[in-house]
Enzyme design. Structure first.
Site, PDB file in Angstrom:
ATOM      1  N   HIS A  52      33.155  62.423  65.566  1.00 15.40           N
ATOM      2  CA  HIS A  52      34.395  61.871  66.101  1.00 15.40           C
ATOM      3  C   HIS A  52      34.231  60.358  66.250  1.00 15.40           C
ATOM      4  O   HIS A  52      33.118  59.835  66.299  1.00 15.40           O
ATOM      5  CB  HIS A  52      34.702  62.488  67.464  1.00 15.40           C
ATOM      6  CG  HIS A  52      35.124  63.913  67.396  1.00 15.40           C
ATOM      7  ND1 HIS A  52      35.677  64.567  68.474  1.00 15.40           N
ATOM      8  CD2 HIS A  52      35.074  64.825  66.394  1.00 15.40           C
ATOM      9  CE1 HIS A  52      35.948  65.809  68.146  1.00 15.40           C
ATOM     10  NE2 HIS A  52      35.583  65.996  66.882  1.00 15.40           N
ATOM     11  N   GLU A  54      34.607  58.392  68.761  1.00 14.19           N
ATOM     12  CA  GLU A  54      33.839  57.993  69.936  1.00 14.19           C
ATOM     13  C   GLU A  54      32.343  58.134  69.694  1.00 14.19           C
ATOM     14  O   GLU A  54      31.554  57.259  70.057  1.00 14.19           O
ATOM     15  CB  GLU A  54      34.196  58.863  71.156  1.00 14.19           C
ATOM     16  CG  GLU A  54      35.658  58.832  71.532  1.00 14.19           C
ATOM     17  CD  GLU A  54      36.445  59.972  70.907  1.00 14.19           C
ATOM     18  OE1 GLU A  54      36.351  60.183  69.673  1.00 14.19           O
ATOM     19  OE2 GLU A  54      37.167  60.650  71.647  1.00 14.19           O
ATOM     20  N   CYS A  82      37.882  64.392  73.658  1.00 12.51           N
ATOM     21  CA  CYS A  82      37.696  65.828  73.838  1.00 12.51           C
ATOM     22  C   CYS A  82      36.497  66.058  74.766  1.00 12.51           C
ATOM     23  O   CYS A  82      35.823  65.111  75.176  1.00 12.51           O
ATOM     24  CB  CYS A  82      37.464  66.506  72.488  1.00 12.51           C
ATOM     25  SG  CYS A  82      35.863  66.090  71.734  1.00 12.51           S
ATOM     26  N   CYS A  85      33.098  64.643  73.406  1.00 19.49           N
ATOM     27  CA  CYS A  85      32.999  63.191  73.507  1.00 19.49           C
ATOM     28  C   CYS A  85      32.914  62.745  74.959  1.00 19.49           C
ATOM     29  O   CYS A  85      32.161  61.818  75.286  1.00 19.49           O
ATOM     30  CB  CYS A  85      34.172  62.535  72.798  1.00 19.49           C
ATOM     31  SG  CYS A  85      34.117  62.788  71.004  1.00 19.49           S
TER      32      CYS A  85
END
Length: 154
Positions: A52, A54, A82, A85
């Site tokens: 992701h 992040e 999420c 993360c």
């Protein structure tokens, strides 16, 4: 630079993700007013469920600092993180999280869960949502509308 300026940098990275066929989410890590980590969504292209935006930005920032602890850092991301993360943000000891659009399906910073509100955690990240929310949300909405239209055309 202001929060909006760093979020615009994250939006530029989200655009790069979209050009690669990924969901357009971008992130930057900032320390002392300087960007030290950049990332954009790339789980599809990297065959990595943890890739992701992040996570990518946190990894680069950790390499830049030579430390997995990102004390005193801020993370700017175009979409509410999420649970995965949020956990990484907490473990990295990020001081401040700023996100654009809320995620009412998997958001772990207040929309679905509020990971950072647990009083028992030994580290607490300050969270600010809604920075350039309309622009961040529009980027995602346009991407998914385009994807739905492509599926209908097939």
């Amino acid at each position: 630079m202001a929060d909006e300026d760093f979020m615009r940098e994250a939006l530029n990275l989200a655009e790069q993700a979209e050009q690669l066929g990924e969901v357009p989410v971008g992130a930057v890590v900032v320390k002392d007013g300087l960007i030290i980590g950049r990332g954009y969504n790339s789980p599809i292209n990297l065959h990595d469920p943890s890739a992701h935006a992040e996570m990518q930005a946190l990894r680069e920032a950790a390499q830049t600092l030579g430390n997995y602890r990102l004390v005193g850092c801020e993370l700017f991301v175009t979409l509410e993180p999420c649970l995965m993360c949020a956990g990484a943000i907490m473990h990295a000891r990020v001081a401040r999280l700023v996100y654009g659009a809320s995620d009412f399906k998997t958001g772990a910073c207040g929309s679905v869960l509020d990971t950072f509100a647990q009083p028992s955690w030994n580290h607490h990240t300050n969270v600010l949502g809604g920075v350039l929310a309309q622009q961040c949300g529009d980027t995602l909405s346009a991407f998914f509308a385009k994807r739905r239209a492509q599926k209908k055309a097939v």
